[in-house]
Scaffold this motif. Structure first.
Motif, PDB file in Angstrom:
ATOM      1  N   ASP A  18      14.613  47.440  22.676  1.00 38.91           N
ATOM      2  CA  ASP A  18      14.188  48.438  23.654  1.00 38.91           C
ATOM      3  C   ASP A  18      13.679  49.703  22.980  1.00 38.91           C
ATOM      4  O   ASP A  18      12.829  50.415  23.538  1.00 38.91           O
ATOM      5  N   VAL A  21       9.972  49.117  22.483  1.00 42.78           N
ATOM      6  CA  VAL A  21       9.217  49.364  23.711  1.00 42.78           C
ATOM      7  C   VAL A  21       9.019  50.862  23.913  1.00 42.78           C
ATOM      8  O   VAL A  21       7.936  51.324  24.279  1.00 42.78           O
ATOM      9  N   CYS A  22      10.061  51.632  23.645  1.00 38.67           N
ATOM     10  CA  CYS A  22       9.985  53.086  23.793  1.00 38.67           C
ATOM     11  C   CYS A  22       8.972  53.697  22.835  1.00 38.67           C
ATOM     12  O   CYS A  22       8.168  54.550  23.223  1.00 38.67           O
ATOM     13  N   THR A 195      19.611  53.728  33.643  1.00 35.59           N
ATOM     14  CA  THR A 195      18.874  52.745  32.837  1.00 35.59           C
ATOM     15  C   THR A 195      19.174  51.306  33.230  1.00 35.59           C
ATOM     16  O   THR A 195      18.404  50.402  32.889  1.00 35.59           O
ATOM     17  N   LEU A 200      13.938  44.328  34.716  1.00 31.85           N
ATOM     18  CA  LEU A 200      12.559  43.903  34.506  1.00 31.85           C
ATOM     19  C   LEU A 200      12.151  42.791  35.469  1.00 31.85           C
ATOM     20  O   LEU A 200      12.675  41.675  35.390  1.00 31.85           O
ATOM     21  N   VAL A 219       4.836  44.876  22.949  1.00 34.45           N
ATOM     22  CA  VAL A 219       5.810  45.007  24.025  1.00 34.45           C
ATOM     23  C   VAL A 219       5.970  43.686  24.773  1.00 34.45           C
ATOM     24  O   VAL A 219       7.088  43.283  25.117  1.00 34.45           O
ATOM     25  N   LEU A 223       9.476  41.825  25.192  1.00 32.10           N
ATOM     26  CA  LEU A 223      10.000  41.504  26.521  1.00 32.10           C
ATOM     27  C   LEU A 223      10.234  40.009  26.674  1.00 32.10           C
ATOM     28  O   LEU A 223      11.210  39.575  27.312  1.00 32.10           O
ATOM     29  N   ASN A 239      16.973  45.194  30.360  1.00 34.97           N
ATOM     30  CA  ASN A 239      16.781  46.568  30.837  1.00 34.97           C
ATOM     31  C   ASN A 239      16.128  47.398  29.737  1.00 34.97           C
ATOM     32  O   ASN A 239      16.460  47.248  28.566  1.00 34.97           O
ATOM     33  N   LEU A 240      15.252  48.297  30.117  1.00 35.96           N
ATOM     34  CA  LEU A 240      14.484  49.073  29.143  1.00 35.96           C
ATOM     35  C   LEU A 240      15.093  50.470  28.991  1.00 35.96           C
ATOM     36  O   LEU A 240      14.474  51.487  29.312  1.00 35.96           O
TER      37      LEU A 240
END
Length: 312
Positions: A18, A21-22, A195, A200, A219, A223, A239-240
């Protein structure tokens, strides 16, 4: 929006899934933030892996932000890592080795230099254990007057994911977390209370996978692993967490915040790393944290897919 209105930002990460992704999302927020540098800390995996993952990812994305290597262990405890990010931290996602090296100096030097260049304006986004941030505040007390705000992904005012009461990042280094919470620096806590809400959806994944560009590419691969790890290994939902903390900086209108004095517990079998909000003003202490207590989940997903150019 002019470039002068951008937020000067330092990120501190323990790059697992995660976090990746951020970071990818942050490199697409150039209208809102100026990414001055990224610090790596141990957490999801060992520092050698979190640092390498961060550098390789930033290089793959074509971002020029320097990457600094930070703490290899918590302030006062053995290292605690996660299992849900795989042995490398990025699951089965492989990236080309970066063509450049790590920046000279540690994370304290990164933060101190950025704060001196942007006195009173620097913001920090910390999405891993708070070891680097606590170390910087301890080694350079003058930072308190130079940093505008620290936003963390960590904690929860109700429940946990490492124990019944504590969230992983703060559980890993509760002593560091207490230093940050008690520092007097303006602090926003984006924890499990928000969060865990935007789970997703499959259609969001499909839209990201179809979007162009290296950010969407990496990403989508991350995912995909996160979705498979739940089915194949019984791991947590995709969860992101970390990108939600980024959204609290660049899209705060998505959130409901409340101000509390938050006590950080450092001991106990269940309570190590627990964040306890003083709902009833028992301590008579002024608030030390702006706590995210709710999120517009649909609005978050709209922002997320728009960021990656993932049309309907």
């Amino acid at each position: 929006m002019t470039l002068l209105s951008r937020i000067p930002l330092v990120m501190d990460v323990d790059t697992g899934t995660d976090d990746a992704v951020c970071i990818a999302a942050a490199t697409l927020c150039t209208d809102r933030i100026e990414l001055l540098g990224i610090g790596a800390v141990c957490g999801n995996v060992e520092i050698e892996k979190t640092a390498r993952n961060t550098l390789d990812l930033i290089d793959f994305l074509g971002c020029e932000a320097p990457v600094h290597i930070g703490a290899s262990r918590p302030l006062a405890r053995p290292l605690c890592t996660a299992v849900s990010h795989g042995t490398t931290g990025l699951g089965d996602v492989a990236l080309p080795a970066a063509r450049r090296g790590f920046a000279e100096g540690g994370v304290t030097e990164l933060i101190h230099g950025a704060a001196k260049r942007h006195p009173g304006g620097l913001e920090i986004l910390a999405v891993g254990p708070l070891t680097n941030i606590a170390t910087a505040l301890t080694e350079c007390p003058e930072l308190l007057a130079l940093i505008k705000r620290i936003t963390i992904m960590g904690g929860a005012i109700r429940g946990g994911n490492m124990t019944l009461a504590s969230e992983f990042n703060l559980y890993c280094d509760p002593e560091a977390a207490r230093i940050v919470f008690e520092s007097g620096c303006a602090l926003t806590m984006v924890g499990l209370d928000v969060t865990l809400k935007p789970e997703l959806p499959r259609h969001i994944f499909d839209r990201i996978r179809a979007a162009p560009g290296p950010q969407a590419d990496v990403v989508a691969r991350v995912l995909d692993f996160m979705m498979r790890r739940k089915d194949e290994f019984g791991a947590d939902d995709p969860n992101l967490h970390d990108v939600i903390a980024l959204a609290a900086i660049v899209k705060p209108s998505l959130f409901t915040f409340e101000s509390y004095y938050v006590h950080l517990e450092t001991g106990g079998e269940v309570t190590r790393g627990m964040t306890i909000a003083d709902f009833n003003n028992v301590s008579k202490r002024p608030p030390n944290a702006l706590v995210a207590v709710d999120i517009d989940a649909d609005g978050f997903w709209d922002w997320f897919v728009d960021l990656f150019g993932a049309g309907k």
